[in-house]
Design an enzyme around this catalytic site. Sequence first.
Site, PDB file in Angstrom:
ATOM      1  N   GLU A   1      -8.700   1.885   8.277  1.00 60.17           N
ATOM      2  CA  GLU A   1      -7.298   1.580   8.558  1.00 60.17           C
ATOM      3  C   GLU A   1      -6.358   2.654   8.008  1.00 60.17           C
ATOM      4  O   GLU A   1      -5.133   2.519   8.107  1.00 60.17           O
ATOM      5  CB  GLU A   1      -6.925   0.221   7.950  1.00 60.17           C
ATOM      6  CG  GLU A   1      -7.599  -0.948   8.626  1.00 60.17           C
ATOM      7  CD  GLU A   1      -7.170  -2.280   8.031  1.00 60.17           C
ATOM      8  OE1 GLU A   1      -6.291  -2.291   7.125  1.00 60.17           O
ATOM      9  OE2 GLU A   1      -7.710  -3.317   8.459  1.00 60.17           O
TER      10      GLU A   1
ATOM     11  N   TYR B   1       0.870  13.544  -0.124  1.00 63.80           N
ATOM     12  CA  TYR B   1      -0.443  12.893  -0.139  1.00 63.80           C
ATOM     13  C   TYR B   1      -1.485  13.805  -0.782  1.00 63.80           C
ATOM     14  O   TYR B   1      -2.222  13.402  -1.691  1.00 63.80           O
ATOM     15  CB  TYR B   1      -0.886  12.498   1.270  1.00 63.80           C
ATOM     16  CG  TYR B   1      -2.292  11.938   1.278  1.00 63.80           C
ATOM     17  CD1 TYR B   1      -2.551  10.691   0.740  1.00 63.80           C
ATOM     18  CD2 TYR B   1      -3.368  12.684   1.781  1.00 63.80           C
ATOM     19  CE1 TYR B   1      -3.847  10.180   0.710  1.00 63.80           C
ATOM     20  CE2 TYR B   1      -4.652  12.185   1.755  1.00 63.80           C
ATOM     21  CZ  TYR B   1      -4.893  10.926   1.211  1.00 63.80           C
ATOM     22  OH  TYR B   1      -6.161  10.429   1.170  1.00 63.80           O
TER      23      TYR B   1
ATOM     24  N   ASN C   1      -9.744   2.411  -6.257  1.00 66.22           N
ATOM     25  CA  ASN C   1      -9.768   2.798  -4.852  1.00 66.22           C
ATOM     26  C   ASN C   1      -8.412   2.688  -4.169  1.00 66.22           C
ATOM     27  O   ASN C   1      -8.158   3.367  -3.175  1.00 66.22           O
ATOM     28  CB  ASN C   1     -10.792   1.901  -4.126  1.00 66.22           C
ATOM     29  CG  ASN C   1     -10.647   1.940  -2.629  1.00 66.22           C
ATOM     30  OD1 ASN C   1     -11.011   2.914  -1.977  1.00 66.22           O
ATOM     31  ND2 ASN C   1     -10.117   0.867  -2.060  1.00 66.22           N
TER      32      ASN C   1
ATOM     33  N   ASP D   1      -0.958  -6.105  -7.161  1.00 65.00           N
ATOM     34  CA  ASP D   1      -0.381  -4.823  -6.780  1.00 65.00           C
ATOM     35  C   ASP D   1      -0.576  -3.868  -7.949  1.00 65.00           C
ATOM     36  O   ASP D   1      -0.089  -4.127  -9.060  1.00 65.00           O
ATOM     37  CB  ASP D   1       1.101  -4.990  -6.467  1.00 65.00           C
ATOM     38  CG  ASP D   1       1.754  -3.726  -5.925  1.00 65.00           C
ATOM     39  OD1 ASP D   1       1.206  -2.625  -6.150  1.00 65.00           O
ATOM     40  OD2 ASP D   1       2.820  -3.836  -5.289  1.00 65.00           O
TER      41      ASP D   1
END
Length: 257
Positions: free
Chosen positions: A193, A157, A91, A64
């Site tokens: 996804e 975001y 990424n 993580d």
Amino acid sequence: MYQLLDPKSFVVFITGATSGFGAAAARRYVEAGGKVIATGRRGDRLKELRAELGAENCHIIELDVQDRKAIDAAIAALPAPFDKINIVLANAGLALGLQPAAEADVADWETMIATNITGLVYTVRALLPGMIARGGGHVVTLGSVAGDYPYPGGSVYGATKAFVKQFALNIRSDVQGKNIRVTNIEPGLTETEFSLVRFKGDEGKASKPYENTKAMNAEDIAETIVWSTLLPQHVNVNRLQVMATTQAFGNFDIYRG
């Protein structure tokens, strides 16, 4: 076309390699003759990727990026020949929710900041000194068109991706003269996804952005990433914004209530 690196020393460290851009880039780099360290939180997917690419080409670490100590420990424990990293593909990242700022879940904001910003800086800070000591390398960050262009519901975001962009540009200044290249890849509409994560598994909502259009896919972006890193060493792509042909820029949003 490409300046292929020596396969004996061509090693790529990839975060978020369990799906999307990260997994596609891992496949493309191995195809180009490199070795990959694939990291991510989903151990089952990492094992599947290693089985596909071969243990001699793909070393996996369940990790993580929000855990700085775990990143440092994983890098310190890398076995040869995976310990001589040439390219870092930072990424790992995500979007959560699309509500207006006044209605958004603050926990979603915190997760985006912790992953897209904090996880990114932990990753780059841990790996940059080694590349400098070895005489060169390449840092690739994953931004977004959202880092430049706002849209409703994209407040935090988009802000995280603006950070990624500026972080990459500032690192570029810091490593001047050290044979380190830095590139921020900034994709637009891409079907992965991403939306499924953003809408927390709601397939109906996740499919909406891609209806009746032709989006890019993970392989398109992986090819762009690989291209930017395998150019001749004296060429640095600072920023590369990539959009689907079907995506363009809209009119200003003017309230006329």
